[in-house]
Design an enzyme around this catalytic site. Structure first.
Site: not given
Ligand SMILES: Cc1ncc(COP(=O)(O)O)c(C=O)c1O
Length: 384
Positions: A34, A261
């Site tokens: 994602k 800055y």
């Molecule tokens: C529902 C869900 N599963 C898995 C993950 C993967 O988590 P991580 O990046 O801590 O392995 C996330 C990430 O936030 C998540 O929201």
């Protein structure tokens, strides 16, 4: 060309994925891609994991569509499920596995499935085992599972949950969540999909049928620094993104002169300042404090002065050889093998590695490296 580039080591990505598999050998591992694969480029990362990962996970249908457009064929899990009924036809026919976390999603999906009698779907029913973000309570889930199980349009139901504190050792909330979800799983006799990266690495009781590693795939150690496994995991994971630039100007300043800055930094001694082509307009955190480490020609130097939109400034007084054109590594692995972890930089910015990686903006070109593939996916015709 402006010298700032995010180099993405796809061999390291594959290595880290295999570490997740090694930690949870009985489970299958869906690769969490994602947020554009945590800023690394979802299409390229998915292509690199295509022969390894039996499923991939994204936040929403749009992210899934982007993977399908690049030829990814495996099941794609939608971690937040769907937001509108209009998404359902594509989910049902497109090989997506939707998470279901609210009653309206269950009703809408079952209603829509009636229009597609030839399709059978896998769904993940999400239980709120204690994090209190998404999901049904354990009490609600039993009835819903019963309905899903007996519905002929549902091929498979996975029980899913998410942990709030798997990165912390001996955490009572994790113990409670594990107890709740493992009891429920046994009672319902469903395949389980519970573990994020920290649980994959450190909580075997959470593994079951599927694990869902995200940040560890990108070489970030998700465990707290005082976790007993922290140092071991550091040895095992390899950084995937190296954010690299060059020094584009050098200033020789006497003591008592301001830099940048707000004149936040005032030199305390005669100082050589290297100006680096990288700023918050690229996603480098503007909150980086004085002293944030940066590698110049593989050597650690310190940020001096505020990060501006396109540039930042470092104190290179101790590196007389450094000058215009010197290689700068903001995080990752330098060509000489020196490393600076994105987690360390994140601590200097009062944030976490997740935000730095996902924050790298589109104007930073990603350059993909894989030992047995052409240098970039553009060359290979995978990316436009
Ligand atoms: C529902 C869900 N599963 C898995 C993950 C993967 O988590 P991580 O990046 O801590 O392995 C996330 C990430 O936030 C998540 O929201």
């Amino acid at each position: 060309m402006r010298p700032l580039t995010a180099h993405i080591d796809l061999d390291a990505l594959r290595h880290n994925y295999l570490q997740a598999r090694r930690c949870a050998p009985q489970a299958r591992a869906m690769a969490v891609l994602k947020a554009n694969a945590y800023g690394h480029g979802a299409a390229a990362c998915a292509a690199a994991l295509g022969d390894l990962a039996p499923a991939m996970a994204v936040a929403c249908l749009e992210e899934g569509q982007a993977l399908r457009a690049h030829g990814i064929k495996c099941p794609i899990v939608l971690l937040e499920g769907f937001f509108e009924v209009s998404e359902l036809d594509e989910i049902i026919t497109g090989g997506y596995w939707s998470v279901l976390h609210t009653p309206w999603q269950v009703e809408a999906l079952l209603e829509r499935l009636a229009h597609w009698p030839q399709h059978r779907l896998t769904v993940l029913i999400k239980c709120d085992s204690g994090m209190h973000r998404l999901g049904f309570s354990p009490d609600e889930i039993q009835n819903i599972c019963q309905r899903l199980r007996t519905h002929e349009g549902i091929e498979q139901t996975l029980l899913m949950t998410h942990f709030a504190t798997a990165d912390v050792p001996d955490n009572p909330l994790l113990t409670r969540q594990l107890e709740t979800i493992n009891t429920l799983r046994s009672r319902l006799d469903l395949p389980g999909c519970f573990a994020n990266s920290p649980a994959t690495l450190s909580a075997p009781a959470s593994h079951h049928d599927w694990v869902r590693p995200g940040v560890m795939l990108y070489g970030v150690n998700p465990l707290e620094r005082h976790h007993p496994l922290h140092d071991e995991i550091n040895q095992v994971l390899q950084p995937v993104m190296t954010l690299e630039s060059r020094i584009i100007a050098v200033r020789e300043l006497p003591a008592g002169e301001p830099i940048g800055y707000g004149a936040r930094h005032v030199t305390r001694r005669p100082t050589r300042v290297g100006v680096v082509a990288c700023g918050y307009g690229d996603g480098y955190d503007r909150h980086a404090k004085e002293g944030t480490p940066v590698l110049v020609d593989g050597q650690r130097v310190a940020l001096a002065g505020r990060v501006s939109m396109d540039m930042l400034t470092v104190d290179i007084t101790e590196l007389p050889e450094a000058g215009i054109g010197s290689r700068v590594t903001l995080w990752g692995r330098d060509a000489s093998g020196a490393t600076l972890s994105v987690s360390e930089v994140a601590r200097w910015c009062d944030t976490i590695a997740y935000t730095l990686l996902t924050g790298i903006l589109p104007r930073v070109p990603r350059c993909y490296h894989r030992s047995d593939a052409p240098k970039t996916l553009i060359d290979a015709g995978v990316l436009p």
